[in-house]
Design an enzyme around this catalytic site. Structure first.
Site, short mmCIF file in Angstrom:
data_model
loop_
_atom_site.label_atom_id
_atom_site.label_comp_id
_atom_site.label_asym_id
_atom_site.label_seq_id
_atom_site.Cartn_x
_atom_site.Cartn_y
_atom_site.Cartn_z
N ARG A 18 0.83 -1.21 0.00
CA ARG A 18 0.00 0.00 0.00
C ARG A 18 0.87 1.26 0.00
O ARG A 18 0.55 2.27 0.63
CB ARG A 18 -0.97 0.01 1.19
CG ARG A 18 -2.04 -1.05 1.12
CD ARG A 18 -2.93 -1.04 2.34
NE ARG A 18 -2.18 -1.51 3.51
CZ ARG A 18 -2.50 -1.25 4.76
NH1 ARG A 18 -3.58 -0.52 5.02
NH2 ARG A 18 -1.79 -1.71 5.77
N LYS A 21 -1.06 4.48 -1.05
CA LYS A 21 -1.86 5.07 0.03
C LYS A 21 -0.97 5.85 0.99
O LYS A 21 -1.28 7.00 1.36
CB LYS A 21 -2.58 3.95 0.78
CG LYS A 21 -3.17 4.32 2.14
CD LYS A 21 -3.63 3.07 2.87
CE LYS A 21 -4.07 3.38 4.29
NZ LYS A 21 -5.33 4.15 4.34
N CYS A 523 -8.34 1.69 1.77
CA CYS A 523 -8.18 0.33 1.28
C CYS A 523 -8.85 -0.64 2.24
O CYS A 523 -8.84 -0.43 3.46
CB CYS A 523 -6.70 -0.03 1.15
SG CYS A 523 -5.81 0.97 -0.06
N ASP A 606 -26.53 -3.20 9.27
CA ASP A 606 -26.16 -2.32 8.15
C ASP A 606 -26.14 -3.05 6.82
O ASP A 606 -25.58 -4.15 6.71
CB ASP A 606 -24.77 -1.73 8.39
CG ASP A 606 -24.76 -0.69 9.49
OD1 ASP A 606 -25.85 -0.25 9.90
OD2 ASP A 606 -23.66 -0.32 9.95
N HIS A 648 -28.64 0.73 7.68
CA HIS A 648 -27.92 1.89 7.16
C HIS A 648 -27.44 1.59 5.75
O HIS A 648 -27.00 0.48 5.45
CB HIS A 648 -26.72 2.22 8.05
CG HIS A 648 -25.76 3.19 7.44
ND1 HIS A 648 -26.10 4.50 7.18
CD2 HIS A 648 -24.49 3.04 6.99
CE1 HIS A 648 -25.07 5.11 6.62
NE2 HIS A 648 -24.08 4.25 6.48
N CYS A 650 -25.31 3.69 2.26
CA CYS A 650 -24.57 4.91 1.91
C CYS A 650 -23.93 4.80 0.54
O CYS A 650 -23.64 3.71 0.06
CB CYS A 650 -23.49 5.21 2.95
SG CYS A 650 -22.30 3.87 3.19
N HIS A 701 -16.78 11.80 5.09
CA HIS A 701 -15.55 11.49 4.37
C HIS A 701 -14.72 12.73 4.07
O HIS A 701 -13.67 12.63 3.45
CB HIS A 701 -15.88 10.74 3.08
CG HIS A 701 -16.35 9.33 3.34
ND1 HIS A 701 -17.67 9.00 3.33
CD2 HIS A 701 -15.68 8.21 3.65
CE1 HIS A 701 -17.79 7.70 3.61
NE2 HIS A 701 -16.60 7.21 3.81
N CYS A 733 -22.45 8.53 7.56
CA CYS A 733 -21.85 7.21 7.68
C CYS A 733 -21.09 7.14 9.00
O CYS A 733 -21.15 8.06 9.82
CB CYS A 733 -20.92 6.98 6.48
SG CYS A 733 -20.53 5.24 6.15
#
Length: 768
Positions: A18, A21, A523, A606, A648, A650, A701, A733
């Site tokens: 990663r 990232k 990720c 969820d 939930h 999203c 986010h 969220c």
């Protein structure tokens, strides 16, 4: 004699460890500068190109790499920056690029939603008043870099203009035809510059062509590709479809392009039938997607070779075939080399991106030579899959018997919502517009470090449990202080909302490095569902019951639903996804019952990925929704009337499945709306929703803390079409990825906004 060429459609950008990232997040945190970021990402990109070259791939994709998201890349390439980001034209600064994706102090991020029926999220283009311009030719830059630095004659990859427009949103007067006319000359310019630079093949991704294609859309596609052929006649365009079979096949294969790529994994039946019925143009190259680009299981190479030969036999006049994966390998982990901690029967059955390149190369060589290049490799693939099929984990009699009686399993609540609601309200006596959160609170560096110490054996289970309990108490106190009405325990013991449950359910396995990109630098490491799934022991009762003991306010039990666990896992392919969903649902039912027995009578199950599994073709959707809804209801239907079931969802398009959402019969649904700037609210203007509902009032986010006024405006807008007696107030969220300071600040604003909205409703009822 026909020519066979090996190709790849795209490679995971995140790196084995990663690295991608980590570099981007280091830049965001000010630990490296922009120049250092470019250098690090360039190293990753070139490493991937070299790897594909070493694996024998002849058509290596370039331009598939991104600093965040490939749709956002095309948006900024054409200068389509929303006005709120104060862009003045020319090359888009990196700060603006990331602000569109994440928001900044003065502007909200653009909407984020699922890429077709995958768990990858793209940034939705906003086409408004700004006229497009070609800010820079990004695919050309990638082509030049691969050629000049590594000597690789790459295959530039572009998102198709038709698909880009279908994924975009605009003003109420937005017209896809009008925007096509604006963007087509710029798109042609990109291609012309690639041709002038010497590019031979260019891959144009058009996954929207596997969805419903109207007559008007077909005319637009024909206009786009007609213009490309006229303006750039010498360029070999591979029009690439994937995720299902091509719609309007006869017309699509007649477009003036050099090649057509088809998915013979997820669109196998439809594409084979189209080949049989209509054939394939002799003057075109067929891209044959034989290797599953969306799952992690090894390919049965002898079987794939037979399929390849069958396809070639259907179109004997073709002079060239391209052997490739079914779609970009973006959707699978990078390498399975480190997965030596798994049982051998499972380890030998895996193929991540690097291993899939080996499979493509092996099939290509076999096709070219008429024989398998390494008979042992072909034999090993079949052997490994046969061993897995015979494993005892796939023969759990009790699970299979329970699923066989699924038609008589309880799947309805004992009373209708109107009766349940009165009894639940009498029990809880919640205020108008009750406030809550979605479940998780910040997973700080301290929380992650504690978990790692426990996993490595540096901390005892007792010490780790004490740490988690302290975090739960801390956040129960914070929620009480803020004044939230329904609390959560915070999920500090959980790494991921699917992984946590998979670790406790037989039938699941977990990789060490099986990371895939979900959105931006987020990720995830999807579990592997390889055997029959069954309930083993309570999974969430201890932490939830402890949290409830700390407060007189209700604490929600937090579970991940069966369809989300299914859709966010790499799933066995020997039985139907429906059957696997029922196995998970029956296991979760026992957990729901265990929570209720422990005194937890608000339970959230969820299902954010319910929409993600939506089939791309309308004709297939009702069957999916029938079993997906049934799986959820099997999980939740046996509780008492006074037990309140929440769910939930999203970051998906929900307007076309509101009936199915209502059919879940959840007492309360919380659903994202702020990231999409309240667009879902429009759906409720035409569709009454008679159950409890919370529309997210702020985007979690983005690091920005929205003002109280913004949330009041969102609440007011929602209450124009939704019943205040049924309305809840919550974020979009979970808050796992946010910091403590911004989380507390945003929730305080949310609680204040709720109180202001209650006061406004009270004043209105009194005529004040």
């Amino acid at each position: 004699m026909s020519k066979y060429v090996s190709s790849n459609l795209g490679f995971p950008r995140i790196g084995r460890e990663r690295e991608w990232k980590k570099a981007i997040e280091a830049f965001w945190n000010g630990k490296i500068n922009e120049g250092e970021l470019h250098d690090r990402l360039s190293d990753i990109r070139r490493t991937h190109w070299r790897l594909q070259q070493e694996k024998g791939i002849e058509l290596i994709p370039v331009g598939d790499f991104s600093y965040y998201d490939q749709v956002l890349d095309m948006t900024v390439m054409f200068g389509l920056v929303p006005e709120r980001f104060e862009y003045d034209g020319g090359p888009v600064p990196l700060a603006t690029y990331y602000a569109i994706a994440r928001g900044n102090e003065s502007a909200a991020a653009s909407e984020m939603t699922k890429w077709f029926n995958t768990n990858y999220h793209y940034i939705v283009p906003e086409l408004g008043g700004r006229e497009p311009e070609l800010t820079k030719n990004t695919p050309l830059e990638a082509y030049r870099e691969a050629k000049s630095e590594l000597g690789i004659e790459g295959k530039p990859v572009l998102l198709g203009l038709y698909t880009f427009l279908k994924l975009s949103k605009g003003t109420p007067s937005f017209s896809i035809e009008e925007w096509s006319r604006k963007l087509l000359p710029l798109y042609v310019q990109v291609l012309r510059e690639l041709q002038e630079e010497g590019a031979s093949w260019v891959q144009i991704d058009e996954p929207a062509l596997v969805t419903s294609v109207s007559d008007e859309d077909l005319e637009l596609v024909q206009e786009i590709y007609g213009a490309i052929a006229q303006e750039v006649p010498g360029l070999a365009v591979l029009l690439q479809t994937y995720f299902d079979s091509a719609e309007r096949y006869e017309q699509i294969v007649s477009l003036p392009v050099k090649g057509i790529g088809l998915d013979f994994v997820h669109g196998k039946a439809g594409n084979l039938e189209a080949l049989r019925q209509y054939g394939f143009p002799a003057d075109k190259t067929l891209g044959i997607g034989l290797i599953d680009g969306r799952n992690i299981w090894r390919t049965d190479l002898p079987e794939a070779q037979v399929l390849l030969e069958a396809i070639a036999a259907l179109i004997p006049g073709s002079s060239e075939y391209i052997i490739q994966p079914s779609c970009s390998l973006l959707h699978v982990p990078v390498s399975a080399q480190a997965e030596n901690g798994l049982p051998s029967v499972l380890q030998e059955s895996l193929a991540f991106a690097e291993e899939k390149l080996d499979e493509i190369n092996a099939l290509s060589i076999a096709a070219k030579t008429g024989d398998a290049p390494a008979p042992a490799l072909f034999a090993k693939s079949k052997e490994a899959l046969q061993r897995l099929a015979g494993d005892a984990s796939r023969s759990r009699r009790e699970v299979q018997e329970a699923v066989s009686t699924i038609s008589v399993q309880p799947s309805e609540r004992s009373s209708v919502f109107s009766i349940r609601r009165l009894k639940q309200q009498a029990k809880w006596n919640l205020p108008l517009l009750p406030t809550t959160t979605i479940g998780s609170f910040p997973q700080t560096a301290e929380v992650r470090a504690a978990r790692q110490k426990w996993r490595k054996g540096e901390w005892s289970t007792e010490k780790y449990d004490e740490f988690v309990a302290a975090e739960i108490k801390k956040w129960i106190d914070i929620q009480e202080e803020i004044g939230l009405d329904v609390l959560v325990h915070g999920e500090f013991e959980r790494t991921d909302m699917v992984e946590f449950f998979g670790e406790k359910l037989p039938g699941f396995a977990f990789t060490r490095g099986g990371w895939v990109q979900s959105y931006g630098t987020r990720c995830v490491k999807p579990p592997l569902i390889y055997g029959d799934v069954e309930f083993d022991r309570p999974m969430t009762v201890k932490e939830t019951a402890f949290a409830q003991s700390l407060t007189s306010k209700p604490v929600k039990g937090m579970l991940t639903g069966p369809v989300t666990i299914l859709n966010w896992s790499f799933v066995r392919s020997d039985i139907s996804r429906e059957t696997v969903a029922y196995q998970i649902a029956l296991a979760l039912r026992k957990e729901v019952e265990a929570l209720e027995e422990a005194g937890i009578t608000m339970i959230q199950v969820d299902e954010p990925a319910l929409r993600e599994g939506f089939p791309l073709k309308p004709k297939d959707r009702s069957a999916y929704l029938d079993w997906a809804v049934k799986a959820f209801k099997i999980s939740t239907s046996t509780v008492r009337e006074t037990t309140q079931i929440h769910t939930h969802m999203c970051y998906c398009e929900f307007h076309d499945m509101l009936d199915s959402i209502q059919a879940l019969d959840a007492d309360v649904i919380s659903i994202e709306t702020s990231r999409s700037h309240g667009e879902l609210i429009r759906s409720f203007e035409e569709n009454t929703y008679p159950l409890g509902i919370g529309l997210g009032v702020y985007d979690i986010h983005s690091p920005r803390v929205p003002s109280e006024e913004e949330m009041v405006a969102m609440i007011s807008r929602a209450l124009q079409v939704l019943d205040p007696e049924l309305f809840w107030i919550n974020p979009d969220c979970g808050l796992k990825t946010r910091g403590q300071e911004e989380t507390v600040a945003a929730l305080k604003n949310m609680a204040s906004a709720a109180q202001r909205s209650r006061n406004s409703l009270a004043s209105a009822s009194l005529g004040i």
